[in-house]
Design a protein around this motif. Structure first.
Motif, PDB file in Angstrom:
ATOM      1  N   LEU A  97      -1.027  -6.635  -1.790  1.00 14.61           N
ATOM      2  CA  LEU A  97      -0.234  -5.460  -1.436  1.00 14.61           C
ATOM      3  C   LEU A  97       1.178  -5.860  -1.023  1.00 14.61           C
ATOM      4  O   LEU A  97       2.155  -5.185  -1.370  1.00 14.61           O
ATOM      5  N   LEU A  98       1.282  -6.973  -0.280  1.00 16.64           N
ATOM      6  CA  LEU A  98       2.597  -7.452   0.127  1.00 16.64           C
ATOM      7  C   LEU A  98       3.439  -7.837  -1.084  1.00 16.64           C
ATOM      8  O   LEU A  98       4.656  -7.592  -1.122  1.00 16.64           O
TER       9      LEU A  98
ATOM     10  N   HIS B 236       3.246  -6.495  -4.058  1.00 21.75           N
ATOM     11  CA  HIS B 236       3.735  -5.251  -4.660  1.00 21.75           C
ATOM     12  C   HIS B 236       4.921  -4.704  -3.865  1.00 21.75           C
ATOM     13  O   HIS B 236       5.902  -4.215  -4.455  1.00 21.75           O
ATOM     14  N   ALA B 237       4.815  -4.763  -2.543  1.00 18.53           N
ATOM     15  CA  ALA B 237       5.896  -4.236  -1.705  1.00 18.53           C
ATOM     16  C   ALA B 237       7.190  -5.010  -1.902  1.00 18.53           C
ATOM     17  O   ALA B 237       8.283  -4.454  -1.766  1.00 18.53           O
ATOM     18  N   ARG B 238       7.088  -6.289  -2.248  1.00 18.54           N
ATOM     19  CA  ARG B 238       8.271  -7.119  -2.459  1.00 18.54           C
ATOM     20  C   ARG B 238       8.839  -6.971  -3.864  1.00 18.54           C
ATOM     21  O   ARG B 238       9.893  -7.542  -4.156  1.00 18.54           O
ATOM     22  N   ASN B 239       8.149  -6.231  -4.709  1.00 17.60           N
ATOM     23  CA  ASN B 239       8.642  -6.004  -6.064  1.00 17.60           C
ATOM     24  C   ASN B 239       9.695  -4.892  -6.006  1.00 17.60           C
ATOM     25  O   ASN B 239       9.390  -3.706  -6.138  1.00 17.60           O
ATOM     26  N   HIS B 240      10.945  -5.285  -5.775  1.00 14.91           N
ATOM     27  CA  HIS B 240      11.998  -4.301  -5.537  1.00 14.91           C
ATOM     28  C   HIS B 240      12.280  -3.448  -6.768  1.00 14.91           C
ATOM     29  O   HIS B 240      12.600  -2.259  -6.642  1.00 14.91           O
TER      30      HIS B 240
ATOM     31  N   SER C  87       9.773  -0.717  -6.882  1.00 14.28           N
ATOM     32  CA  SER C  87      10.064   0.273  -5.837  1.00 14.28           C
ATOM     33  C   SER C  87      11.189   1.207  -6.268  1.00 14.28           C
ATOM     34  O   SER C  87      11.122   2.420  -6.049  1.00 14.28           O
TER      35      SER C  87
ATOM     36  N   ALA D  22      -1.791   1.300  -4.836  1.00 14.47           N
ATOM     37  CA  ALA D  22      -0.495   1.609  -5.438  1.00 14.47           C
ATOM     38  C   ALA D  22      -0.600   2.783  -6.409  1.00 14.47           C
ATOM     39  O   ALA D  22       0.264   3.673  -6.416  1.00 14.47           O
TER      40      ALA D  22
END
Length: 270
Positions: free
Chosen positions: A20-21, A23-27, A30, A124
């Motif tokens: 999950l982290l 995915h969150a770092r995939n700017h 986002s 996601a």
């Protein structure tokens, strides 16, 4: 036994947290979620004709006449969620493969690595499907927005499986992204009668987005037609792609070094 189960739960929870982290770092993903989804749906709302369009709900054997502008927004929503989730799952699988290989060699269960990606993908996909449905509801009122979100979720899951397969199988990042983009575009365009006058022909049932599109259109425009069986087609595509991706992942993270005779292999969480 309880200690082993606790270790497995901790291992799976840790893997899911890192996935999950990631995915969150995939700017870029986002930005696509926050900006591309409303931009694409807004352009369709502004420029696509609201002329009536006939759509064949194969699940019920009935043809419904709907607003062409709204139908294209549903089709565009399917297109956006499949592109984004397919892209996200490809990137996370492709870029983490070397690190996953090292973890597997160190004894971390490869099954946990894959299940962690599935958990992250599910979270996601649910968030993106809900957000996309909210954007659609800003412009018009689907008859059953909850079912529409579920249909978009199944579309995202189907292409998430395709992303996992491409990430584990292909070694060329550009080629995989091209496959995801073209597959999603062709999938949605062929099923939309606004862009394909032959959208009622047989054979479209073989497309990954067929089931999700049928569910999404039924949710947007009908109050009684619920194609329950079609809800399973997206997850079925995911299971098929995930199975192939798992085989490729296991092959690429296999330890080809021979363990010396009499030596004990590294013991992981299994």
């Amino acid at each position: 036994m309880n200690r082993r189960q606790d270790r497995r739960r901790r291992g799976l929870r840790t893997g899911a947290s890192f996935a999950l982290l990631e995915h969150a770092r995939n700017h870029l993903a986002s930005v696509l979620v926050v900006a591309y989804i409303p931009l694409w749906l807004t352009l369709e709302h502004l420029f696509v004709t609201p002329a009536p369009a006939r759509f064949l709900l194969r699940a019920t054997g009935r043809t419904v006449t709907v607003n062409g502008n709204h139908l294209t927004m549903v089709s565009g929503a399917v297109n956006t969620v499949t592109l984004i989730v397919g892209f996200m799952m490809f990137i996370t699988t492709f870029k983490s493969l070397a690190f996953d290989r090292r973890l597997a060699f160190a004894g971390y269960p490869r099954t946990f690595l894959l299940l962690s990606k599935v958990i992250a993908m599910t979270v996601a996909s649910a968030l993106i499907a809900g957000y996309t449905t909210a954007v659609i509801c800003w412009y018009w009122d689907p008859v059953r927005p909850g079912l529409l979100a579920l249909g978009l979720f199944t579309a995202a899951v189907a292409y998430g499986g395709i992303g996992v397969l491409l990430g584990a199988f292909l070694r060329n990042e550009l080629a995989a992204l091209f496959v995801i983009i073209m597959a999603s575009l062709l999938d949605t365009m062929l099923q939309n009668p606004m862009s394909n006058t032959g959208a009622d022909k047989d054979g479209l049932q073989l497309l990954p987005g067929y089931g999700p599109t049928q569910v999404s259109v039924a949710a947007g425009f009908t109050s009684t037609d619920t194609p329950y069986g079609h809800l399973l087609l997206g997850p079925l595509w995911f299971l098929l792609m995930w199975g192939l991706g798992t085989a490729a992942f296991f092959a690429r993270t296999r330890n080809h070094l021979r363990v010396p005779r009499g030596a004990q292999p590294t013991r992981g969480l299994t």
